[in-house]
Design a protein around this motif. Structure first.
Motif, PDB file in Angstrom:
ATOM      1  N   HIS A 387       0.899  -1.077  -0.028  1.00  0.00           N
ATOM      2  CA  HIS A 387      -0.003   0.066   0.013  1.00  0.00           C
ATOM      3  C   HIS A 387       0.916   1.303   0.062  1.00  0.00           C
ATOM      4  CE1 HIS A 387      -3.497  -2.509   0.752  1.00  0.00           C
ATOM      5  NE2 HIS A 387      -2.661  -2.962   1.655  1.00  0.00           N
ATOM      6  N   ARG A 388       1.052   1.654  -1.246  1.00  0.00           N
ATOM      7  CA  ARG A 388       2.312   2.764  -1.216  1.00  0.00           C
ATOM      8  C   ARG A 388       1.537   4.112  -1.158  1.00  0.00           C
ATOM      9  NH1 ARG A 388       4.264  -1.128  -4.923  1.00  0.00           N
ATOM     10  NH2 ARG A 388       6.059  -1.658  -5.072  1.00  0.00           N
ATOM     11  N   THR A 389       2.297   5.018  -0.203  1.00  0.00           N
ATOM     12  CA  THR A 389       1.836   6.328   0.168  1.00  0.00           C
ATOM     13  C   THR A 389       3.173   7.026  -0.117  1.00  0.00           C
ATOM     14  OG1 THR A 389       1.912   5.993   2.339  1.00  0.00           O
ATOM     15  CG2 THR A 389      -0.303   5.552   1.018  1.00  0.00           C
ATOM     16  N   ASP A 390       2.823   8.494   0.242  1.00  0.00           N
ATOM     17  CA  ASP A 390       3.916   9.248   0.549  1.00  0.00           C
ATOM     18  C   ASP A 390       4.549   9.143   1.891  1.00  0.00           C
ATOM     19  OD1 ASP A 390       4.059  10.247  -2.345  1.00  0.00           O
ATOM     20  OD2 ASP A 390       3.058  12.134  -1.714  1.00  0.00           O
ATOM     21  N   VAL A 391       5.754   8.607   2.007  1.00  0.00           N
ATOM     22  CA  VAL A 391       6.283   8.662   3.433  1.00  0.00           C
ATOM     23  C   VAL A 391       7.247   9.703   3.705  1.00  0.00           C
ATOM     24  CG1 VAL A 391       7.161   6.671   5.134  1.00  0.00           C
ATOM     25  CG2 VAL A 391       5.638   5.959   3.262  1.00  0.00           C
ATOM     26  N   GLU A 392       7.245  10.303   5.027  1.00  0.00           N
ATOM     27  CA  GLU A 392       8.327  10.993   5.262  1.00  0.00           C
ATOM     28  C   GLU A 392       9.331  10.211   5.987  1.00  0.00           C
ATOM     29  OE1 GLU A 392      10.783  13.269   6.557  1.00  0.00           O
ATOM     30  OE2 GLU A 392       9.820  12.948   8.420  1.00  0.00           O
ATOM     31  N   LEU A 393      10.313   9.918   5.568  1.00  0.00           N
ATOM     32  CA  LEU A 393      11.362   8.873   5.963  1.00  0.00           C
ATOM     33  C   LEU A 393      12.086   9.216   7.267  1.00  0.00           C
ATOM     34  CD1 LEU A 393      13.115   8.061   2.714  1.00  0.00           C
ATOM     35  CD2 LEU A 393      11.088   6.759   3.735  1.00  0.00           C
ATOM     36  N   GLY A 394      11.979  10.473   7.579  1.00  0.00           N
ATOM     37  CA  GLY A 394      12.618  11.002   8.882  1.00  0.00           C
ATOM     38  C   GLY A 394      11.590  10.534  10.013  1.00  0.00           C
ATOM     39  N   ALA A 419      18.627  13.084  10.843  1.00  0.00           N
ATOM     40  CA  ALA A 419      17.720  13.439   9.645  1.00  0.00           C
ATOM     41  C   ALA A 419      17.640  14.908   9.525  1.00  0.00           C
ATOM     42  CB  ALA A 419      16.143  12.890  10.225  1.00  0.00           C
ATOM     43  N   PRO A 420      18.610  15.397   8.936  1.00  0.00           N
ATOM     44  CA  PRO A 420      18.798  16.908   8.730  1.00  0.00           C
ATOM     45  C   PRO A 420      17.973  17.436   8.073  1.00  0.00           C
ATOM     46  CG  PRO A 420      20.591  15.850   7.499  1.00  0.00           C
ATOM     47  CD  PRO A 420      19.874  14.751   8.361  1.00  0.00           C
ATOM     48  N   GLU A 421      17.199  16.728   7.097  1.00  0.00           N
ATOM     49  CA  GLU A 421      16.455  17.225   6.073  1.00  0.00           C
ATOM     50  C   GLU A 421      14.870  16.282   5.810  1.00  0.00           C
ATOM     51  OE1 GLU A 421      18.563  17.517   2.764  1.00  0.00           O
ATOM     52  OE2 GLU A 421      18.976  15.183   2.506  1.00  0.00           O
ATOM     53  N   ARG A 422      13.967  16.900   5.451  1.00  0.00           N
ATOM     54  CA  ARG A 422      12.765  16.033   5.327  1.00  0.00           C
ATOM     55  C   ARG A 422      12.988  15.478   4.089  1.00  0.00           C
ATOM     56  NH1 ARG A 422       7.808  19.909   7.318  1.00  0.00           N
ATOM     57  NH2 ARG A 422       8.357  19.852   9.497  1.00  0.00           N
ATOM     58  N   VAL A 457      19.140   9.467   7.031  1.00  0.00           N
ATOM     59  CA  VAL A 457      18.219   9.546   5.780  1.00  0.00           C
ATOM     60  C   VAL A 457      18.541  10.856   5.272  1.00  0.00           C
ATOM     61  CG1 VAL A 457      16.076  10.769   6.802  1.00  0.00           C
ATOM     62  CG2 VAL A 457      16.111   9.500   4.593  1.00  0.00           C
ATOM     63  N   THR A 458      19.092  10.877   3.825  1.00  0.00           N
ATOM     64  CA  THR A 458      19.520  12.249   3.119  1.00  0.00           C
ATOM     65  C   THR A 458      18.735  11.941   1.597  1.00  0.00           C
ATOM     66  OG1 THR A 458      21.571  10.846   2.326  1.00  0.00           O
ATOM     67  CG2 THR A 458      21.605  12.508   4.392  1.00  0.00           C
ATOM     68  N   GLY A 459      18.825  13.273   1.080  1.00  0.00           N
ATOM     69  CA  GLY A 459      18.173  13.076  -0.463  1.00  0.00           C
ATOM     70  C   GLY A 459      19.284  13.327  -1.041  1.00  0.00           C
TER      71      GLY A 459
END
Length: 546
Positions: A387-394, A419-422, A457-459
């Motif tokens: 069930h895929r959704t937009d997940v905030e990984l932090g 988690a320096p960024e969303r 976590v990083t982007g």
């Protein structure tokens, strides 16, 4: 029928067809010049009839047709005879060129109908099409009369079809006084036309009925249909001697047959070897292979067969290993459970709460192995539900950190989050927590007291990168390639109670793969291990934004 006979029959058929076609083409080429004087090809017929139709369509009469027929006869080399359906002769190219008219060909005449073909949207509003047909009938009567008048007056007439196919007449000079241009005035026959067209509304073939009624109503205004005959009667092309052509055809056929025999022999040998190897493979001889040489299609087929046999043999070996691993994992704990249960039944051991709790924990461990096996089987079969959704990984990492905080405190290990960024990713949050939870649990077991496990976590360039880093004992380099294998543990001394079921990393890799991502590991003995999960993400947003 064997392959050799089928190949031989096929090549013989091809050879005979090829030789027959070659003979016919040779015969046709030699007789073309004579045959062209008797009958016209399709393109010539189409050109002649097309230009005659265009003349009647534009001029509304067949008067003045002779120059067109004379020009077509000169350009195509055909004898053209044109008459109405009532056998009224309109033009004969023989007479127009000053020759004695010859008997016309016995070929059936080609009919030329100058009346236009209606173009109406009959699939939308039938009543509108009926009204448009009535209007087109009146417009065509007026256009045909106007064009005929211009033709008799010697004016150059051109026509172009309007949206319904009716010609719009124009001339290169002002029309003479006796020729009245078509006007928008009402047609006195409109009521009769409407009465004739209206019954078409109930016809199944609506468009055909409209066209048929249109032709009938404009019949007196349109030029009569033409009969066009091409060629001269009883004129035949010269003949050729057939013996040389037959001899050449027989020689080509013989060469094709010899080639077929050689080809079938060359093809059947590797095919026979493939057949024997495939039969042995079907009987369980997974070690059977075929010798391969060359780079042609047969050689490629042999290589594909060998690759398939390798894959089957490797799959069989993996299945046996997995069966053995499952039996090994379940045999000892089940034997322990059986022994304690039999002792309880016989009264040898007292059913204390501590013993029952221990037996319950052992049963839960076996249930965990079975559940992990089921998850792995579903994942590898592509049957896991996501069930895929937009997940905030932090936030997801923070949830995992909270869930494992007690385990970390009991082990004396610091569990930290960076988690320096969303960073967001489209994923199944529960399955992703299962992956991260497995990595964190392994890291906590591998890290001695006083160590640290860090979640981050990083982007990076449109991707989301999750890292689980520990300061544990590390994994030797020779063990890294086996880390995601089923039932494999880096430390053979660790049992199920301390080392898990041995299936968690296999499940984690399959879940990440199903998300279109990758999972990698890097480790240094004595320094620690880093697991890196890369997923498709979205541009990172600073943690303090909003």
């Amino acid at each position: 029928m064997s392959f050799r006979l089928r190949a031989l029959a096929l090549l013989m058929l091809v050879a005979m067809a090829a030789t027959a076609a070659t003979a016919w083409l040779t015969w046709r080429q030699a007789t073309r010049q004579a045959a062209d004087s008797v009958t016209a090809g399709r393109q010539v017929v189409s050109r002649i009839t097309g230009e005659l139709h265009a003349y009647g369509y534009a001029h509304g009469t067949w008067e003045g047709l002779s120059p067109t027929v004379s020009r077509l006869a000169k350009e195509t080399g055909q004898r053209i005879w044109v008459a109405t359906e009532a056998d009224e002769l309109l033009a004969d190219s023989d007479a127009l060129t000053g020759h004695e008219p010859r008997a016309v060909s016995r070929q059936p005449p080609v009919l030329v109908d100058p009346r236009p073909t209606l173009r109406l949207p009959t699939d939308k509003v039938p009543l509108a099409s009926v009204k448009r047909t009535v209007t087109a009938i009146g417009e065509y009567r007026a256009a045909a009369a106007y064009a005929a008048c211009l033709t008799r007056a010697g004016a150059k007439v051109t026509a172009r079809p309007d949206s319904t196919g009716v010609p719009r007449i124009s001339t290169d000079r002002p029309p003479p006084a006796q020729c009245e241009e078509p006007a928008a005035a009402s047609d006195p026959k409109a009521a009769q036309d409407h009465a004739a067209v209206r019954p078409c509304e109930s016809e199944r073939r609506f468009a055909g009925c409209l066209q048929r009624t249109f032709d009938e109503r404009v019949g007196t205004a349109a030029p009569p249909r033409l009969q066009v005959r091409l060629g001269v009667r009883d004129e035949s092309p010269p003949t050729l001697a057939a013996a040389p052509t037959v001899a050449v055809a027989a020689g080509v056929a013989l060469a094709a047959i010899l080639g077929a025999l050689l080809l079938s022999r060359a093809v059947l040998r590797p095919v026979r070897a493939l057949t024997l190897a495939a039969r042995g493979l079907g009987e369980g001889e997974l070690g059977r292979r075929v010798p391969v040489s060359g780079r042609d299609e047969i050689a490629e087929l042999g290589r594909a067969f060998n690759r398939m046999a390798d894959s089957l043999q490797a799959g069989e070996a993996r299945q046996r290993r997995m069966t053995g691993d499952i039996a090994h994992e379940l045999r000892t704990p089940l034997a322990n459970l059986r022994g304690y249960l039999e002792a309880l039944r016989d009264g040898v051991v007292e059913p204390t709460p501590e013993l029952l709790e221990s037996l319950h924990e052992e049963a839960m461990l076996q249930q965990r192995i079975v559940d992990d096996l089921q998850d792995l089987a579903l994942a590898e079969a592509g049957a896991l539900t996501y069930h895929r959704t937009d997940v905030e990984l932090g936030e997801l990492l923070e949830t995992c950190r909270t869930a494992h905080r007690t385990q970390a405190e009991n082990a004396g290990v610091a569990l930290e989050l960076a988690a320096p960024e969303r960073v967001y990713a489209v994923a199944d949050a529960d399955r992703l927590r299962q992956v991260v939870g497995n990595l964190v649990g392994n890291a906590l077991r591998a890290t001695p007291p006083g160590g640290t496990v860090t979640l981050s976590v990083t982007g990076r360039g449109g991707t989301a990168v999750i890292e689980v880093r520990d300061t544990g004992t590390g994994i030797p380099a020779e063990d890294l390639p086996h880390l995601f294998d089923r039932f494999w543990r880096a430390d053979a001394a660790r049992g199920r109670a301390t080392g898990g079921s041995g299936l968690g990393l296999s499940i984690a890799r399959q879940i990440v793969t199903d998300h279109g991502g990758t999972i990698e590991v890097a480790s240094t003995v004595g320094a620690g291990t880093v697991f890196t999960v890369t997923l498709g993400g979205v541009p990172a947003v600073p943690a303090d934004a909003g």
